[in-house]
Design a protein around this motif. Structure first.
Motif, PDB file in Angstrom:
ATOM      1  N   ARG A  13       5.166   1.672   6.163  1.00 20.86           N
ATOM      2  CA  ARG A  13       3.912   1.103   6.789  1.00 20.86           C
ATOM      3  C   ARG A  13       3.428  -0.212   6.089  1.00 20.86           C
ATOM      4  O   ARG A  13       3.142  -0.937   7.223  1.00 20.86           O
ATOM      5  CB  ARG A  13       2.765   2.467   6.683  1.00 20.86           C
ATOM      6  CG  ARG A  13       1.685   2.397   7.379  1.00 20.86           C
ATOM      7  CD  ARG A  13       0.848   3.497   7.228  1.00 20.86           C
ATOM      8  NE  ARG A  13      -0.386   3.525   7.772  1.00 20.86           N
ATOM      9  CZ  ARG A  13      -1.601   3.788   7.497  1.00 20.86           C
ATOM     10  NH1 ARG A  13      -1.662   4.258   6.244  1.00 20.86           N
ATOM     11  NH2 ARG A  13      -2.569   3.526   8.245  1.00 20.86           N
ATOM     12  N   CYS A  14       3.413  -0.220   5.002  1.00 16.72           N
ATOM     13  CA  CYS A  14       2.669  -1.489   4.605  1.00 16.72           C
ATOM     14  C   CYS A  14       3.329  -2.613   4.021  1.00 16.72           C
ATOM     15  O   CYS A  14       3.178  -3.625   3.780  1.00 16.72           O
ATOM     16  CB  CYS A  14       1.657  -1.080   3.265  1.00 16.72           C
ATOM     17  SG  CYS A  14       2.181  -0.931   1.708  1.00 16.72           S
ATOM     18  N   CYS A  21       2.726   0.287  -3.195  1.00 23.06           N
ATOM     19  CA  CYS A  21       2.118   0.880  -1.916  1.00 23.06           C
ATOM     20  C   CYS A  21       0.856   0.920  -1.774  1.00 23.06           C
ATOM     21  O   CYS A  21       0.180   1.551  -2.971  1.00 23.06           O
ATOM     22  CB  CYS A  21       2.854   2.122  -1.484  1.00 23.06           C
ATOM     23  SG  CYS A  21       2.315   2.748   0.046  1.00 23.06           S
ATOM     24  N   CYS A  23      -1.084   2.025   0.901  1.00 27.68           N
ATOM     25  CA  CYS A  23      -1.457   2.770   2.140  1.00 27.68           C
ATOM     26  C   CYS A  23      -2.620   3.860   1.854  1.00 27.68           C
ATOM     27  O   CYS A  23      -3.385   4.128   2.630  1.00 27.68           O
ATOM     28  CB  CYS A  23      -0.544   3.685   2.665  1.00 27.68           C
ATOM     29  SG  CYS A  23       0.952   2.627   3.457  1.00 27.68           S
ATOM     30  N   LEU A  26      -6.018   2.065   2.044  1.00 22.71           N
ATOM     31  CA  LEU A  26      -6.367   1.225   3.018  1.00 22.71           C
ATOM     32  C   LEU A  26      -7.807   1.956   3.544  1.00 22.71           C
ATOM     33  O   LEU A  26      -8.045   3.027   3.765  1.00 22.71           O
ATOM     34  CB  LEU A  26      -5.319   1.488   4.096  1.00 22.71           C
ATOM     35  CG  LEU A  26      -4.076   0.573   4.025  1.00 22.71           C
ATOM     36  CD1 LEU A  26      -3.026   0.730   5.166  1.00 22.71           C
ATOM     37  CD2 LEU A  26      -4.271  -0.963   4.035  1.00 22.71           C
ATOM     38  N   THR A  50       0.330 -10.192   4.260  1.00 17.14           N
ATOM     39  CA  THR A  50      -1.088  -9.537   4.223  1.00 17.14           C
ATOM     40  C   THR A  50      -1.473  -9.204   5.725  1.00 17.14           C
ATOM     41  O   THR A  50      -2.438  -8.557   5.697  1.00 17.14           O
ATOM     42  CB  THR A  50      -1.875 -10.344   3.495  1.00 17.14           C
ATOM     43  OG1 THR A  50      -2.073 -11.431   3.882  1.00 17.14           O
ATOM     44  CG2 THR A  50      -1.502 -10.325   2.128  1.00 17.14           C
ATOM     45  N   ARG A  52       0.111  -7.669   8.034  1.00 16.89           N
ATOM     46  CA  ARG A  52       0.107  -6.208   8.250  1.00 16.89           C
ATOM     47  C   ARG A  52      -0.902  -5.274   7.654  1.00 16.89           C
ATOM     48  O   ARG A  52      -1.635  -4.414   8.243  1.00 16.89           O
ATOM     49  CB  ARG A  52       1.478  -5.930   7.833  1.00 16.89           C
ATOM     50  CG  ARG A  52       1.833  -4.541   8.045  1.00 16.89           C
ATOM     51  CD  ARG A  52       3.264  -4.295   7.224  1.00 16.89           C
ATOM     52  NE  ARG A  52       4.130  -3.457   8.309  1.00 16.89           N
ATOM     53  CZ  ARG A  52       5.179  -3.590   8.776  1.00 16.89           C
ATOM     54  NH1 ARG A  52       5.645  -4.596   8.734  1.00 16.89           N
ATOM     55  NH2 ARG A  52       5.796  -2.568   9.297  1.00 16.89           N
ATOM     56  N   LEU A  53      -1.349  -5.591   6.359  1.00 17.62           N
ATOM     57  CA  LEU A  53      -2.283  -4.982   5.679  1.00 17.62           C
ATOM     58  C   LEU A  53      -3.683  -5.089   6.611  1.00 17.62           C
ATOM     59  O   LEU A  53      -4.281  -4.037   6.669  1.00 17.62           O
ATOM     60  CB  LEU A  53      -2.592  -5.722   4.357  1.00 17.62           C
ATOM     61  CG  LEU A  53      -1.313  -5.009   3.423  1.00 17.62           C
ATOM     62  CD1 LEU A  53      -1.764  -5.595   1.889  1.00 17.62           C
ATOM     63  CD2 LEU A  53      -1.472  -3.545   3.260  1.00 17.62           C
ATOM     64  N   LEU A  56      -3.516  -2.940   9.865  1.00 19.11           N
ATOM     65  CA  LEU A  56      -3.579  -1.505   9.428  1.00 19.11           C
ATOM     66  C   LEU A  56      -4.913  -0.916   9.031  1.00 19.11           C
ATOM     67  O   LEU A  56      -5.677   0.118   9.235  1.00 19.11           O
ATOM     68  CB  LEU A  56      -2.767  -1.146   8.073  1.00 19.11           C
ATOM     69  CG  LEU A  56      -1.284  -1.082   8.462  1.00 19.11           C
ATOM     70  CD1 LEU A  56      -0.552  -0.878   7.112  1.00 19.11           C
ATOM     71  CD2 LEU A  56      -0.910  -0.256   9.274  1.00 19.11           C
ATOM     72  N   ARG A 179      -4.680  -5.705  -3.954  1.00 18.77           N
ATOM     73  CA  ARG A 179      -3.239  -5.811  -3.872  1.00 18.77           C
ATOM     74  C   ARG A 179      -2.853  -6.956  -4.790  1.00 18.77           C
ATOM     75  O   ARG A 179      -1.761  -6.967  -5.477  1.00 18.77           O
ATOM     76  CB  ARG A 179      -3.055  -6.400  -2.587  1.00 18.77           C
ATOM     77  CG  ARG A 179      -1.657  -7.172  -2.254  1.00 18.77           C
ATOM     78  CD  ARG A 179      -1.771  -7.666  -0.841  1.00 18.77           C
ATOM     79  NE  ARG A 179      -0.289  -8.331  -0.602  1.00 18.77           N
ATOM     80  CZ  ARG A 179      -0.200  -9.810  -1.030  1.00 18.77           C
ATOM     81  NH1 ARG A 179      -0.912 -10.475  -1.788  1.00 18.77           N
ATOM     82  NH2 ARG A 179       1.057 -10.189  -0.914  1.00 18.77           N
TER      83      ARG A 179
END
Length: 190
Positions: A13-14, A21, A23, A26, A50, A52-53, A56, A179
């Motif tokens: 996912r991340c 991770c 997730c 988030l 980042t 993608r993060l 999400l 992160r």
């Protein structure tokens, strides 16, 4: 004989290594402004990515890939009324202009982003949201190659703070800091 390389498994996912991770951390961030992330294909599977993060975490966002073979970009999304581009230079909007309804964010290196603005005509016509330079105390994994350089997640957090206030951006800022801290605590750049 070559040395053996051990690849750490990544979260589906991340995309971070599983031991990093994020997730479970988030946040769910609601914004009035729609965030349209235009991700360069080279960034798609980078562990350092980042964008993608951000996608999400942001409820009102969409992530599109640019530059993939056999895929064309639907530029109609870039032409929607009230669309601005988050970019460090270019035509800014007048001070009395209404806030953007949609903010296009290029998730790419500086050279990739520059080429994207040259190759996608719709991007060149958008008013720009220009962020002030990052503060010296901003947590980073590496020194930026551009004076206004920061991660995509940091840039989106700062843009959300400008457009919707610091409270709306706070969860994104915490995610970006977490992160960096998690990676620094491991003593590795992944």
């Amino acid at each position: 004989m070559s040395p053996r390389v051990f690849l750490r498994p990544r979260c589906d996912r991340c995309n971070l290594p599983q031991h990093l991770c994020l997730c479970a951390e988030l946040p769910r961030v609601e914004t009035r402004t729609r965030i349209l992330l235009l991700q360069h294909v080279v960034e798609t599977w980078k562990k350092s990515n980042t964008g993608r993060l951000a996608a999400l975490a942001l409820a009102n966002s969409q992530l599109l890939t640019y530059g993939a073979q056999d895929e064309s970009l639907d530029t109609a999304l870039l032409s929607e009324p009230g669309t601005w581009l988050l970019y460090p230079d270019g035509p800014t909007s007048p001070p009395d202009a209404p806030a953007p309804k949609q903010l296009v964010v290029l998730d790419a290196s500086w050279s990739q982003a520059r080429r994207m603005t040259q190759r996608i005509p719709a991007l060149r016509t958008l008013p720009r949201l220009v962020l002030p330079p990052p503060s010296p105390g901003m947590l980073r994994l590496r020194e930026p190659t551009h004076p206004s350089g920061m991660s995509t997640l940091d840039a989106i957090a700062r843009a959300v703070a400008m457009l919707e206030g610091p409270e709306a951006a706070a969860p994104l800022e915490r995610l970006a800091a977490l992160r960096v801290q998690r990676i620094a605590d491991c003593g590795t750049l992944m």
